[in-house]
Design a protein around this motif. Structure first.
Motif, mmCIF file in Angstrom:
data_model
loop_
_atom_site.group_PDB
_atom_site.id
_atom_site.type_symbol
_atom_site.label_atom_id
_atom_site.label_comp_id
_atom_site.label_asym_id
_atom_site.label_seq_id
_atom_site.Cartn_x
_atom_site.Cartn_y
_atom_site.Cartn_z
ATOM 1 N N ARG A 180 0.925 -1.115 -0.224
ATOM 2 C CA ARG A 180 -0.242 -0.198 -0.002
ATOM 3 C C ARG A 180 0.708 1.165 -0.028
ATOM 4 O O ARG A 180 0.246 2.097 0.492
ATOM 5 C CB ARG A 180 -0.641 0.161 1.387
ATOM 6 C CG ARG A 180 -2.128 -0.853 0.910
ATOM 7 C CD ARG A 180 -3.066 -0.941 0.043
ATOM 8 N NE ARG A 180 -4.674 -1.567 -0.523
ATOM 9 C CZ ARG A 180 -4.189 -2.766 -0.992
ATOM 10 N NH1 ARG A 180 -2.736 -2.945 -2.168
ATOM 11 N NH2 ARG A 180 -5.282 -3.549 -1.106
ATOM 12 N N THR A 181 1.742 1.039 -0.757
ATOM 13 C CA THR A 181 3.018 2.340 -0.519
ATOM 14 C C THR A 181 2.831 3.304 -2.247
ATOM 15 O O THR A 181 2.818 2.377 -2.835
ATOM 16 C CB THR A 181 4.663 1.710 -0.648
ATOM 17 O OG1 THR A 181 4.545 1.235 0.624
ATOM 18 C CG2 THR A 181 5.069 3.024 -0.725
ATOM 19 N N GLY A 182 2.082 4.126 -1.455
ATOM 20 C CA GLY A 182 2.302 5.176 -3.167
ATOM 21 C C GLY A 182 3.429 5.193 -3.632
ATOM 22 O O GLY A 182 4.629 5.248 -3.307
ATOM 23 N N SER A 211 1.817 13.848 -3.328
ATOM 24 C CA SER A 211 3.127 13.127 -2.922
ATOM 25 C C SER A 211 2.636 11.823 -2.891
ATOM 26 O O SER A 211 1.962 12.195 -2.069
ATOM 27 C CB SER A 211 4.141 14.808 -2.222
ATOM 28 O OG SER A 211 4.695 16.227 -3.488
ATOM 29 N N GLN A 212 3.811 11.473 -3.406
ATOM 30 C CA GLN A 212 3.715 9.862 -2.699
ATOM 31 C C GLN A 212 5.049 9.451 -2.069
ATOM 32 O O GLN A 212 5.697 10.552 -2.515
ATOM 33 C CB GLN A 212 3.587 8.974 -3.642
ATOM 34 C CG GLN A 212 2.359 9.244 -4.754
ATOM 35 C CD GLN A 212 0.989 8.925 -3.756
ATOM 36 O OE1 GLN A 212 0.869 7.999 -3.489
ATOM 37 N NE2 GLN A 212 -0.136 9.896 -4.441
ATOM 38 N N PRO A 213 5.015 8.493 -1.158
ATOM 39 C CA PRO A 213 6.253 7.981 -0.242
ATOM 40 C C PRO A 213 7.672 8.212 -1.113
ATOM 41 O O PRO A 213 8.684 8.119 -1.067
ATOM 42 C CB PRO A 213 5.738 6.582 0.398
ATOM 43 C CG PRO A 213 4.603 6.719 0.318
ATOM 44 C CD PRO A 213 4.157 7.439 -0.931
ATOM 45 N N VAL A 214 6.789 7.536 -2.356
ATOM 46 C CA VAL A 214 8.071 7.015 -3.560
ATOM 47 C C VAL A 214 7.797 7.818 -4.665
ATOM 48 O O VAL A 214 6.954 7.699 -5.390
ATOM 49 C CB VAL A 214 8.399 5.458 -4.158
ATOM 50 C CG1 VAL A 214 9.600 4.981 -5.394
ATOM 51 C CG2 VAL A 214 8.237 4.627 -2.637
ATOM 52 N N SER A 249 9.817 8.868 6.169
ATOM 53 C CA SER A 249 10.573 8.551 5.218
ATOM 54 C C SER A 249 10.487 8.804 3.678
ATOM 55 O O SER A 249 9.088 7.720 4.186
ATOM 56 C CB SER A 249 11.851 7.050 5.501
ATOM 57 O OG SER A 249 12.327 6.966 6.821
ATOM 58 N N VAL A 250 11.081 9.214 3.411
ATOM 59 C CA VAL A 250 10.481 9.373 1.739
ATOM 60 C C VAL A 250 11.595 8.876 1.031
ATOM 61 O O VAL A 250 12.771 8.890 0.896
ATOM 62 C CB VAL A 250 9.904 10.645 1.253
ATOM 63 C CG1 VAL A 250 8.724 11.416 2.228
ATOM 64 C CG2 VAL A 250 10.843 12.147 1.596
ATOM 65 N N ALA A 251 11.427 8.630 -0.527
ATOM 66 C CA ALA A 251 12.586 8.140 -1.822
ATOM 67 C C ALA A 251 12.323 8.668 -3.005
ATOM 68 O O ALA A 251 10.876 8.897 -2.925
ATOM 69 C CB ALA A 251 11.978 6.234 -1.925
ATOM 70 N N ALA A 275 13.244 -0.169 1.866
ATOM 71 C CA ALA A 275 14.038 1.037 2.498
ATOM 72 C C ALA A 275 12.934 1.926 4.068
ATOM 73 O O ALA A 275 12.993 1.655 4.461
ATOM 74 C CB ALA A 275 14.481 1.654 2.126
ATOM 75 N N LEU A 276 11.848 1.505 3.349
ATOM 76 C CA LEU A 276 11.123 2.920 4.060
ATOM 77 C C LEU A 276 10.095 1.349 4.979
ATOM 78 O O LEU A 276 9.536 1.920 5.851
ATOM 79 C CB LEU A 276 9.271 3.244 3.503
ATOM 80 C CG LEU A 276 9.763 4.232 2.053
ATOM 81 C CD1 LEU A 276 8.685 4.840 0.894
ATOM 82 C CD2 LEU A 276 11.069 5.768 2.479
#
Length: 295
Positions: A180-182, A211-214, A249-251, A275-276
């Motif tokens: 569920r990581t955007g 904005s998304q985490p990745v 954390s964001v990537a 990593a997140l």
């Protein structure tokens, strides 16, 4: 319009005279035209009226070529809001927050197959698209012995600048597979975007883009190839209370080259998601330990 110039006050030879300004209709050859009329002789108490026979005319006309642009655009209409497919203010601001400004007003948010059609792109041949990621050695992490943060920042900014200048931007969004990581992909490649949409799992579309985490920055057409990812910790501020929110954390995955390889991009996404997740687990463990110590 008739003005009287005082006898004193620095008006030179025209002190004590009347000055008449007449606004004339604009001719096709002139943007701005006015006439300046000065009396030939001073007015005395015996003569209390002006007539055209006692008036000399000095006319100065400004040609269109010499008129400032601010005057030339008078009469042109602007429409606001001026939104259309590829030009959405909310989405543009969201991209700007990610470091890319769509200056050519052609940035497409792609979350479903219909968005591909609106953007003028082909539908993916396979959906869902299974991709075998490239080896992790092709996607070094910033801050590792093989890649410094300074070099990553330099390359990342160059790629963002190139995307900003691109004629079109295609931005597929979705969840990383089985998570569920955007993920948001910002690319100028019309061939990569459909495949990325087919690879990502569809997620609920929010009316207000965020904005998304990745975030993947993928620029096609560069002479030098480069690929890397970085994990950063950010702390947002609550816009309502002003209080700082819990850090997260964001990537950022940056990839460039003459042609883009989806396997390398998928490698960066998978490494970022892992990593997140590790950072989230570490924070949860630290919070639990702090709570236990406080009891």
């Amino acid at each position: 319009v008739l003005y009287h110039l005082p006898s004193t006050g620095g008006f030179g030879e025209h002190q004590g005279q009347y000055l008449r300004y007449q606004i004339e209709p604009m001719s096709p050859r002139a943007i701005l035209s006015f006439s300046r009329r000065l009396p030939l002789q001073r007015l005395s108490g015996a003569s209390s009226s002006l007539n055209d026979s006692s008036i000399a005319v000095v006319r100065r006309t400004f040609a269109t070529a010499n008129v400032p642009p601010s005057i030339q655009r008078v009469g042109k209409r602007d429409v606001f809001p001026n939104e259309y497919p590829g030009q959405n203010y909310s989405f543009n601001w969201s991209l700007n927050k990610d470091g890319v400004t769509p200056i050519n007003k052609s940035a497409f948010r792609i979350t479903k197959p219909l968005d591909l059609k609106i953007a003028g792109l082909e539908q993916p041949k396979t959906k869902p698209l299974k991709v075998t990621p490239a080896p992790a050695s092709q996607m070094p992490e910033a801050g590792s012995p093989s890649l410094s943060f300074d070099l990553f920042d330099e390359k990342s900014q160059t790629i963002k600048n190139s995307l900003t200048k691109s004629l079109h931007l295609y931005c597929p969004e979705g969840h990383a597979p089985a998570t569920r990581t955007g993920v948001r992909v910002i690319t100028n490649s019309a061939t990569l975007a459909p495949d990325m949409l087919a690879y990502l799992e569809r997620m609920p579309r929010k009316d207000e883009p965020t904005s998304q985490p990745v975030t993947v920055y993928a620029f096609e057409g560069a002479e030098e190839a480069f690929a890397s990812f970085a994990i950063e910790e950010v702390e947002d501020q609550d816009i309502y209370t002003g209080e700082m929110m819990d850090p997260k954390s964001v990537a950022a995955v940056v990839v460039t080259g003459a042609k883009l390889d989806i396997k390398i991009i998928v490698c960066g996404i998978e490494l970022s998601v892992a990593a997140l997740a590790a950072d989230a687990e570490e924070r949860a463990a630290a919070a639990a330990a702090a709570a236990a110590a406080a009891e």
